[in-house]
Scaffold this motif. Structure first.
Motif, PDB file in Angstrom:
ATOM      1  N   UNK A  65       0.840  -1.183   0.000  1.00 13.30           N
ATOM      2  CA  UNK A  65       0.000   0.000   0.000  1.00 13.30           C
ATOM      3  C   UNK A  65       0.886   1.248   0.000  1.00 13.30           C
ATOM      4  N   UNK A  66       0.512   2.218  -0.833  1.00 11.53           N
ATOM      5  CA  UNK A  66       1.271   3.465  -0.964  1.00 11.53           C
ATOM      6  C   UNK A  66       0.425   4.634  -0.496  1.00 11.53           C
ATOM      7  N   UNK A  67       0.994   5.433   0.407  1.00  7.94           N
ATOM      8  CA  UNK A  67       0.345   6.659   0.889  1.00  7.94           C
ATOM      9  C   UNK A  67       1.300   7.829   0.683  1.00  7.94           C
ATOM     10  N   UNK A  68       0.750   9.030   0.701  1.00  8.72           N
ATOM     11  CA  UNK A  68       1.598  10.211   0.693  1.00  8.72           C
ATOM     12  C   UNK A  68       1.808  10.782  -0.689  1.00  8.72           C
ATOM     13  N   UNK A  69       2.891  11.545  -0.851  1.00 11.38           N
ATOM     14  CA  UNK A  69       3.123  12.315  -2.075  1.00 11.38           C
ATOM     15  C   UNK A  69       3.308  11.442  -3.303  1.00 11.38           C
ATOM     16  N   UNK A  70       3.705  10.193  -3.134  1.00 10.76           N
ATOM     17  CA  UNK A  70       3.939   9.311  -4.276  1.00 10.76           C
ATOM     18  C   UNK A  70       2.693   9.016  -5.083  1.00 10.76           C
ATOM     19  N   UNK A  71       1.504   9.158  -4.480  1.00 12.96           N
ATOM     20  CA  UNK A  71       0.281   8.830  -5.215  1.00 12.96           C
ATOM     21  C   UNK A  71       0.029   9.810  -6.348  1.00 12.96           C
ATOM     22  N   UNK A  72       0.684  10.965  -6.335  1.00 16.00           N
ATOM     23  CA  UNK A  72       0.472  11.977  -7.368  1.00 16.00           C
ATOM     24  C   UNK A  72       1.471  11.890  -8.514  1.00 16.00           C
ATOM     25  N   UNK A  73       2.409  10.933  -8.449  1.00 19.36           N
ATOM     26  CA  UNK A  73       3.354  10.722  -9.549  1.00 19.36           C
ATOM     27  C   UNK A  73       2.721   9.776 -10.561  1.00 19.36           C
ATOM     28  N   UNK A  74       2.450  10.249 -11.748  1.00 21.51           N
ATOM     29  CA  UNK A  74       1.793   9.447 -12.777  1.00 21.51           C
ATOM     30  C   UNK A  74       2.655   8.233 -13.129  1.00 21.51           C
ATOM     31  N   UNK A  75       2.033   7.059 -13.120  1.00 23.99           N
ATOM     32  CA  UNK A  75       2.721   5.834 -13.511  1.00 23.99           C
ATOM     33  C   UNK A  75       3.636   5.231 -12.467  1.00 23.99           C
ATOM     34  N   UNK A  76       3.801   5.906 -11.351  1.00 21.44           N
ATOM     35  CA  UNK A  76       4.761   5.450 -10.337  1.00 21.44           C
ATOM     36  C   UNK A  76       4.361   4.103  -9.728  1.00 21.44           C
ATOM     37  N   UNK A  77       3.080   3.948  -9.388  1.00 25.98           N
ATOM     38  CA  UNK A  77       2.648   2.708  -8.740  1.00 25.98           C
ATOM     39  C   UNK A  77       2.819   1.503  -9.650  1.00 25.98           C
ATOM     40  N   UNK A  78       2.546   1.668 -10.957  1.00 20.89           N
ATOM     41  CA  UNK A  78       2.677   0.553 -11.895  1.00 20.89           C
ATOM     42  C   UNK A  78       4.134   0.105 -12.024  1.00 20.89           C
ATOM     43  N   UNK A  79       5.035   1.060 -12.194  1.00 19.36           N
ATOM     44  CA  UNK A  79       6.456   0.722 -12.344  1.00 19.36           C
ATOM     45  C   UNK A  79       7.008   0.150 -11.043  1.00 19.36           C
ATOM     46  N   UNK A  80       6.619   0.747  -9.897  1.00 19.13           N
ATOM     47  CA  UNK A  80       7.092   0.249  -8.602  1.00 19.13           C
ATOM     48  C   UNK A  80       6.595  -1.174  -8.366  1.00 19.13           C
ATOM     49  N   UNK A  81       5.341  -1.454  -8.747  1.00 23.33           N
ATOM     50  CA  UNK A  81       4.796  -2.804  -8.598  1.00 23.33           C
ATOM     51  C   UNK A  81       5.586  -3.832  -9.383  1.00 23.33           C
ATOM     52  N   UNK A  82       6.001  -3.471 -10.616  1.00 23.42           N
ATOM     53  CA  UNK A  82       6.815  -4.399 -11.419  1.00 23.42           C
ATOM     54  C   UNK A  82       8.168  -4.650 -10.753  1.00 23.42           C
ATOM     55  N   UNK A  83       8.756  -3.602 -10.205  1.00 25.74           N
ATOM     56  CA  UNK A  83      10.061  -3.745  -9.549  1.00 25.74           C
ATOM     57  C   UNK A  83       9.963  -4.600  -8.285  1.00 25.74           C
ATOM     58  N   UNK A  84       8.853  -4.457  -7.544  1.00 24.01           N
ATOM     59  CA  UNK A  84       8.702  -5.187  -6.285  1.00 24.01           C
ATOM     60  C   UNK A  84       8.057  -6.549  -6.461  1.00 24.01           C
ATOM     61  N   UNK A  85       7.477  -6.795  -7.626  1.00 25.65           N
ATOM     62  CA  UNK A  85       6.881  -8.105  -7.897  1.00 25.65           C
ATOM     63  C   UNK A  85       5.518  -8.303  -7.263  1.00 25.65           C
ATOM     64  N   UNK A  86       4.845  -7.207  -6.886  1.00 17.35           N
ATOM     65  CA  UNK A  86       3.520  -7.305  -6.280  1.00 17.35           C
ATOM     66  C   UNK A  86       2.780  -5.997  -6.563  1.00 17.35           C
ATOM     67  N   UNK A  87       1.488  -6.074  -6.834  1.00 19.82           N
ATOM     68  CA  UNK A  87       0.711  -4.887  -7.168  1.00 19.82           C
ATOM     69  C   UNK A  87       0.765  -3.870  -6.022  1.00 19.82           C
ATOM     70  N   UNK A  88       0.975  -2.608  -6.412  1.00 16.99           N
ATOM     71  CA  UNK A  88       0.992  -1.513  -5.446  1.00 16.99           C
ATOM     72  C   UNK A  88      -0.339  -0.768  -5.543  1.00 16.99           C
TER      73      UNK A  88
END
Length: 537
Positions: A280-303
């Motif tokens: 789960x992601x909270x805070x300023x990162x939620x406003x970065x477009x595409x960040x959750x998708x790329x981070x999920x691929x790097x971590x191997x689990x949906x963000x």
């Protein structure tokens, strides 16, 4: 309860929320940010209270906010934390007594009376050995807190509470995550809190020196553009598709994702039964477009992002068009309204009645000290007389049996006292010595962001001006006679536009308690060597 102004004061700016609180629910009416003059705040310490008061007063006036109660959230590397395990006790007062009884073991400093101590029960654990509480103990300098109270006094605003940044984020997080084992990422502007939660219990917590601005700077360096243009790319889906491929995006956030991965692997290696089910992601990162998708691929689990917050509402009418995306920049100001550490300046000072009680206690203490001193003086002369009589009897009769018995008694007393003394020794006693030595030997380009110690095992997280500075730091640590097993666990490098590197690192070492008779042996050897040289000459 009426309106409360929640304020987070950082080195260069203030974040401010106007909040209405009703029971356990809070409603955010306004949220905005103002800049501070350079040099007015240094790592959570208000250097120029009057200058900060003027800025805050003007901000309230410009935003049509009436002065009511005020709450502060403090962030500083000078605030110390220690996770401890104590036998299970349900009563909060009893827990506080146990913490006070052992506080010098947790924070081996000689000025603990200058700190405010607070504790938070993180988890209750039951195993074959019994039931225990895992507790986070926090130590905050009184002088730091007193400056915030002085600021409130200048503004003529009563203080609702003063809280610690990490606790405020933790209390907000507990409201959002209620089931399963979750890797929670709370991103702020320049740092990120990584937590592993099981239901509402925090199993693991670490801070990493990467935030929203770090991602923006990395993109600016990667594309050789300015930071404003980089932020525009990460705020517009069309620009993102045109300017950045998924592979390039992965490279831009690689340091961040690698740090999160290492934290997760570190925890699961020590707790093999823990399986992370969600991210789960909270805070300023939620406003970065595409960040959750790329981070999920790097971590191997949906963000999955947390936008709407349990226990937090946004007023329909507000001055700045506030929504949950904008509120993501102000999360550290919300948790303190739920459950604060409630840091108080001069918390024992409660007017005339307190002073009378204080004077009475001082008088009683002085009388007790005088009585105790008289007792010891009487005991000294009594024992001196007894000793003289015994010496006369021994000189007159010299009974071998009496001498032998006296020796055995003395030997028994010595053994018992030595056992008591040895039981008080702890390798953590060397932590204060190490901190003093670090002030002398640590390279200027090395900064420590987190330091924990348990039974002599020290874990240090920090940032260095490149691997060369880090290597020098390690060499200096190894030179300390009471330090051993210095190991660098993780190093992550970042580079600025001039090619200068910054290394975020995690290292650990072992503190060793020096042998009690080492100095005596050295003095004896030196004496023998000196005598030998004199004889030869």
């Amino acid at each position: 309860m009426g309106n409360i102004l929640s304020v987070l004061i950082e080195n260069s700016d203030m974040r401010i929320c106007e909040i209405a609180k009703s029971g356990a629910a809070i409603t955010v009416k306004n949220a905005f940010q103002v800049e501070l003059p350079s040099g007015t705040v240094d790592d959570g310490v208000i250097v120029d209270v009057e200058a900060v008061a003027k800025v805050l007063y003007a901000a309230l006036k410009n935003n049509n906010i009436k002065r009511g109660k005020i709450a502060f959230v403090i962030t500083s590397r000078k605030i110390a934390n220690k996770e401890v395990t104590l036998p299970y006790v349900k009563n909060e007062a009893k827990i506080e007594e146990m913490i006070k009884a052992n506080i010098e073991d947790y924070f081996p400093m000689n000025n603990l009376e200058d700190y405010i101590i607070r504790q938070t029960v993180l988890e209750t654990v039951e195993n074959a050995e019994g039931k225990n509480n895992n507790i986070l103990v926090t130590a905050v300098q009184k002088q730091m807190v007193e400056e915030y109270y002085r600021l409130a006094s200048m503004l003529k605003m009563p203080v609702e509470t003063v809280d610690y940044y990490n606790n405020s984020l933790y209390q907000l997080l507990r409201k959002q995550l209620t089931q399963g084992v979750v890797l929670a990422i709370q991103m702020d502007e320049n740092a990120t809190m990584v937590s592993i939660m099981r239901d509402k219990v925090q199993l693991f917590k670490r801070s990493i020196p990467y935030g929203k601005q770090t991602i923006i700077r990395n993109l600016a360096e990667f594309k050789s553009i300015d930071e404003e243009e980089a932020e525009a790319i990460l705020s517009d889906p069309r620009k993102l598709d045109l300017e950045l491929t998924p592979e390039e995006y992965s490279e831009v956030i690689r340091d961040f994702s690698s740090s999160v991965t290492r934290m997760a692997e570190f925890h699961t290696s020590r707790n093999p039964g823990t399986v992370i089910e969600q991210i789960r992601l909270m805070g300023t990162g939620i406003n970065l477009i595409g960040f959750t998708e790329i981070l999920g691929k790097e971590l191997g689990l949906e963000v999955v992002t947390i936008k709407e917050l349990n226990g937090v509402k946004i007023a329909k009418k507000n001055l700045h068009g506030l929504n949950y995306e904008l509120l993501a920049d102000y999360l550290p100001l919300l948790g303190s309204m739920m459950q604060s550490l409630n840091l108080k300046a001069g918390e024992q000072k409660k007017g005339t009645d307190w002073h009378r009680i204080a004077y009475l206690l001082i008088a009683v203490a002085l009388l007790a000290n005088a009585a105790m001193a008289g007792f010891f003086i009487w005991q000294y002369f009594t024992m001196k007389e007894v000793k003289a009589n015994l010496e006369t009897q021994i000189a007159a009769e010299e009974p071998a049996e009496a001498v032998y018995n006296a020796y055995n008694n003395a030997q028994s007393d010595y053994t018992q006292i030595k056992e008591y003394y040895d039981s008080t020794k702890n390798s953590n006693e060397m932590l204060y010595t190490m901190i003093l030595d670090l002030e002398e030997v640590m390279p200027e380009s090395v900064g420590i962001t987190n330091l924990t110690a348990e039974n002599g095992a020290v874990d240090i997280t920090g940032v260095a001006g490149g691997k060369s500075a880090l290597s020098k730091f390690v060499i200096e640590l190894k030179k300390l006679s009471y330090v051993s097993n210095v190991r660098v666990e993780n190093v992550a490098d970042t580079y600025d536009e001039f090619g200068n590197s910054t290394s975020a690192f995690n290292l650990n070492l072992q503190l060793n308690f020096p042998e009690e008779n080492s100095e005596e042996v050295t003095e004896e050897e030196n004496t023998e060597q000196s005598t030998g040289e004199d004889s030869e000459s």
